[in-house]
Motif scaffolding. Sequence first.
Motif, PDB file in Angstrom:
ATOM      1  N   MET A  77       0.845  -1.199   0.000  1.00  0.00           N
ATOM      2  CA  MET A  77       0.000   0.000   0.000  1.00  0.00           C
ATOM      3  C   MET A  77       0.875   1.242   0.000  1.00  0.00           C
ATOM      4  N   TRP A  78       0.496   2.187  -0.846  1.00  0.00           N
ATOM      5  CA  TRP A  78       1.223   3.463  -0.975  1.00  0.00           C
ATOM      6  C   TRP A  78       0.219   4.567  -0.677  1.00  0.00           C
ATOM      7  N   VAL A  79       0.532   5.415   0.291  1.00  0.00           N
ATOM      8  CA  VAL A  79      -0.345   6.517   0.680  1.00  0.00           C
ATOM      9  C   VAL A  79       0.372   7.832   0.388  1.00  0.00           C
ATOM     10  N   VAL A  80      -0.313   8.719  -0.383  1.00  0.00           N
ATOM     11  CA  VAL A  80       0.303   9.982  -0.815  1.00  0.00           C
ATOM     12  C   VAL A  80      -0.622  11.137  -0.416  1.00  0.00           C
ATOM     13  N   PRO A  81      -0.439  11.712   0.797  1.00  0.00           N
ATOM     14  CA  PRO A  81      -1.251  12.854   1.214  1.00  0.00           C
ATOM     15  C   PRO A  81      -0.580  14.173   0.823  1.00  0.00           C
ATOM     16  N   MET A  82      -1.394  15.179   0.571  1.00  0.00           N
ATOM     17  CA  MET A  82      -0.853  16.515   0.247  1.00  0.00           C
ATOM     18  C   MET A  82      -1.949  17.546   0.441  1.00  0.00           C
ATOM     19  N   ARG A  83      -1.516  18.794   0.545  1.00  0.00           N
ATOM     20  CA  ARG A  83      -2.466  19.892   0.681  1.00  0.00           C
ATOM     21  C   ARG A  83      -2.353  20.845  -0.498  1.00  0.00           C
ATOM     22  N   GLU A  84      -3.406  21.613  -0.706  1.00  0.00           N
ATOM     23  CA  GLU A  84      -3.463  22.557  -1.812  1.00  0.00           C
ATOM     24  C   GLU A  84      -2.269  23.516  -1.772  1.00  0.00           C
ATOM     25  N   TYR A  85      -1.536  23.573  -2.910  1.00  0.00           N
ATOM     26  CA  TYR A  85      -0.339  24.399  -3.104  1.00  0.00           C
ATOM     27  C   TYR A  85       0.867  23.913  -2.300  1.00  0.00           C
ATOM     28  N   ASN A  86       0.757  22.734  -1.732  1.00  0.00           N
ATOM     29  CA  ASN A  86       1.928  22.081  -1.138  1.00  0.00           C
ATOM     30  C   ASN A  86       1.924  20.628  -1.606  1.00  0.00           C
TER      31      ASN A  86
END
Length: 470
Positions: A77-86
Amino acid sequence: MRTRLRLLAPLMLSTACASVSSQSPDATAIAAVTAKASVPERPFGTLREQADRQQAWLRERMDTALPQLMRKYGIEMWVVPMREYNEDPVFKALVSPTTFAARRRTIYVFHDLGPEKGVERLALGGGPQGGVYVPRRAQQQVSHGGEGLRQAELWGPDQWLVLKQVLEERQPKSIALDISRTFAFADGLSHGEYEGMAQVLGPDWVKRFKPAEGLPVDLIAWRIPDEVRFYEDETKLAWNIIETAFSNQVVTPGVTRISDVEWWMRQRLADLGLDTWFQPSVDVQRQGVTEEQLGEDPVIQRGDVLHCDYGVTALRLNTDTQHMGYVLREGETDVPAGLKAALKTSNRLQDIVFEELRPGRTGNEVLKSSRQRMTSEGIDGTIYSHPIGLHGHGAGAMVGLWDRQEGVPGNGDHKVMANMWYSIELQATSPVPEWNNQRVRSAQEEDITIDAEGRVHWAWKRQTDFHLVR
């Protein structure tokens, strides 16, 4: 009124052209040129056509490359979290061409269910990206103006709760995250996102975290066959602009400065509706004159050797090209033989790197073997080649840096793979007899593609003759 004028404009132009046509043949020709000039140049089609092509690339990358690479690196499993403009550096490899940023917080989850079932792709926040992902939402019941209850999307900590629910449903033995002290492309998880995720998931899940290692690097680097077909056209465009820049259409000896050429090259892309990933650069070498004596923005003179570094960005793909030019002296009809020999020497160094660049070898291995052959042939050169694709200085194994000819620890230890692209970037310095043996640097850069069988190809071709300003 403005709308009416806009609607009438084509009719007015047509009427004007008809009126001019009745007057004289010359006027007819002028009207035809005017009408043609009003049509925008679109070397790669409309934005919609470009987006359709890019969406097909995304679908093929997710269906073909992702499963192979997850299994290559042993990632369940690969989890890729991110936020807007980052956004994570892998973002452009994961989303549709119509998505420019993450939405609030977006978490992409990839779960390998095995060769028969394939890789499950979930988007916690954000959209399905043209059917590539199955969206999963954090929701709660809220009152809305007496109209009863509706579902409202939440974000913040609630996104992590949805992730926790996904993990509890699937029970992965390990969870790969983009954390790396070696590769920027594999280090997209910000510290704040890590803290928020760890706090909500709890210590039992945190124990299962591990670095994703080369997965994001290779997924970014992986190119598909239709991208290769497009890349040939993109490279041809870069060549065409350089050929024009290093000609009398742009350069007037004794008048034009190198900054004039640089800005013309950049403006040309803007006029085509395209972009670049770095400011174009042009430099000069002149007989009997040092770089310091030339200054920062010299006027181009007859007898000058020209060099440019230029990149085109289109459909999120980048080119990187360095070419050589020469400004003929009065009475000259060709480039001096010594300068031709200097270009031929850098061509030979290109041949060496081209031959040594093979899948399965590390960047440092390619560099070492290339430099051994370079030295044995008496070439005074430097090799600093790099992957290219969704980024100009792209994801993958570095083959030297201009100041690290002994090898690049970490980045140079990664392996070259099939289905990726490189910029073969280097220079060879040679004495030129016609310049009293003054040493001239022939710096070249051409893009190559590596196919699924590991064969190396020039993206289009490579420069073997100087561009000429007459």
